[in-house]
Design a protein around this motif. Structure first.
Motif, mmCIF file in Angstrom:
data_model
loop_
_atom_site.group_PDB
_atom_site.id
_atom_site.type_symbol
_atom_site.label_atom_id
_atom_site.label_comp_id
_atom_site.label_asym_id
_atom_site.label_seq_id
_atom_site.Cartn_x
_atom_site.Cartn_y
_atom_site.Cartn_z
ATOM 1 N N MET A 1 0.850 -1.180 0.000
ATOM 2 C CA MET A 1 0.000 0.000 0.000
ATOM 3 C C MET A 1 0.895 1.242 0.000
ATOM 4 O O MET A 1 1.762 1.377 0.839
ATOM 5 N N ASN A 2 0.658 2.143 -0.950
ATOM 6 C CA ASN A 2 1.493 3.336 -1.011
ATOM 7 C C ASN A 2 0.904 4.480 -0.175
ATOM 8 O O ASN A 2 -0.186 4.362 0.385
ATOM 9 N N TYR A 3 1.627 5.575 -0.115
ATOM 10 C CA TYR A 3 1.210 6.711 0.707
ATOM 11 C C TYR A 3 -0.144 7.261 0.277
ATOM 12 O O TYR A 3 -0.949 7.655 1.112
ATOM 13 N N TYR A 4 -0.409 7.314 -1.024
ATOM 14 C CA TYR A 4 -1.685 7.846 -1.489
ATOM 15 C C TYR A 4 -2.859 7.003 -0.982
ATOM 16 O O TYR A 4 -3.886 7.544 -0.564
ATOM 17 N N HIS A 5 -2.711 5.693 -1.004
ATOM 18 C CA HIS A 5 -3.772 4.826 -0.488
ATOM 19 C C HIS A 5 -3.943 5.002 1.013
ATOM 20 O O HIS A 5 -5.065 4.986 1.520
ATOM 21 N N ARG A 6 -2.840 5.153 1.711
ATOM 22 C CA ARG A 6 -2.917 5.324 3.160
ATOM 23 C C ARG A 6 -3.594 6.639 3.522
ATOM 24 O O ARG A 6 -4.423 6.695 4.447
ATOM 25 N N ILE A 7 -3.292 7.701 2.771
ATOM 26 C CA ILE A 7 -3.941 8.985 3.007
ATOM 27 C C ILE A 7 -5.422 8.892 2.644
ATOM 28 O O ILE A 7 -6.286 9.422 3.360
ATOM 29 N N GLN A 8 -5.741 8.212 1.547
ATOM 30 C CA GLN A 8 -7.141 8.044 1.161
ATOM 31 C C GLN A 8 -7.915 7.292 2.245
ATOM 32 O O GLN A 8 -9.056 7.643 2.554
ATOM 33 N N ASN A 9 -7.310 6.279 2.830
ATOM 34 C CA ASN A 9 -7.949 5.558 3.939
ATOM 35 C C ASN A 9 -8.219 6.487 5.110
ATOM 36 O O ASN A 9 -9.262 6.388 5.762
ATOM 37 N N SER A 10 -7.297 7.391 5.385
ATOM 38 C CA SER A 10 -7.499 8.321 6.495
ATOM 39 C C SER A 10 -8.631 9.299 6.176
ATOM 40 O O SER A 10 -9.417 9.648 7.062
ATOM 41 N N ILE A 11 -8.742 9.734 4.922
ATOM 42 C CA ILE A 11 -9.832 10.627 4.530
ATOM 43 C C ILE A 11 -11.172 9.914 4.667
ATOM 44 O O ILE A 11 -12.153 10.495 5.151
ATOM 45 N N GLU A 12 -11.230 8.663 4.270
ATOM 46 C CA GLU A 12 -12.456 7.883 4.433
ATOM 47 C C GLU A 12 -12.815 7.737 5.909
ATOM 48 O O GLU A 12 -13.989 7.824 6.288
ATOM 49 N N PHE A 13 -11.810 7.539 6.751
ATOM 50 C CA PHE A 13 -12.046 7.459 8.193
ATOM 51 C C PHE A 13 -12.639 8.765 8.713
ATOM 52 O O PHE A 13 -13.592 8.755 9.508
ATOM 53 N N ILE A 14 -12.106 9.892 8.258
ATOM 54 C CA ILE A 14 -12.629 11.199 8.673
ATOM 55 C C ILE A 14 -14.089 11.329 8.255
ATOM 56 O O ILE A 14 -14.943 11.726 9.054
ATOM 57 N N GLU A 15 -14.371 10.994 7.006
ATOM 58 C CA GLU A 15 -15.739 11.110 6.491
ATOM 59 C C GLU A 15 -16.721 10.229 7.252
ATOM 60 O O GLU A 15 -17.866 10.634 7.482
ATOM 61 N N LEU A 16 -16.288 9.049 7.621
ATOM 62 C CA LEU A 16 -17.170 8.140 8.357
ATOM 63 C C LEU A 16 -17.375 8.550 9.807
ATOM 64 O O LEU A 16 -18.295 8.058 10.467
ATOM 65 N N ASN A 17 -16.519 9.437 10.308
ATOM 66 C CA ASN A 17 -16.573 9.821 11.719
ATOM 67 C C ASN A 17 -16.750 11.313 11.922
ATOM 68 O O ASN A 17 -16.290 11.871 12.915
ATOM 69 N N LEU A 18 -17.440 11.965 10.993
ATOM 70 C CA LEU A 18 -17.649 13.413 11.108
ATOM 71 C C LEU A 18 -18.423 13.798 12.357
ATOM 72 O O LEU A 18 -18.280 14.911 12.864
ATOM 73 N N ASP A 19 -19.230 12.890 12.862
ATOM 74 C CA ASP A 19 -20.027 13.172 14.053
ATOM 75 C C ASP A 19 -19.288 12.836 15.350
ATOM 76 O O ASP A 19 -19.828 13.020 16.430
#
Length: 48
Positions: A1-19
């Motif tokens: 997994m490269n850095y772009y995928h790891r950052i994308q995973n973190s963005i998805e985590f943020i989106e899923l936990n906005l509340d």
């Protein structure tokens, strides 16, 4: 997994936990980075 995928995973985590109250340590751990390194990589990828 490269850095772009790891950052994308973190963005998805943020989106899923906005509340939720999450901090950079929580987000960085989802990308398997230290908070310091996560911030550097994130900035490098999204720098305008």
């Amino acid at each position: 997994m490269n850095y772009y995928h790891r950052i994308q995973n973190s963005i998805e985590f943020i989106e899923l936990n906005l509340d939720q109250n999450i901090d950079v340590v929580d987000i960085a751990s989802k990308a398997y980075f230290s908070a310091f390194h996560f911030q550097r990589v994130f900035q490098a990828i999204f720098q305008l």
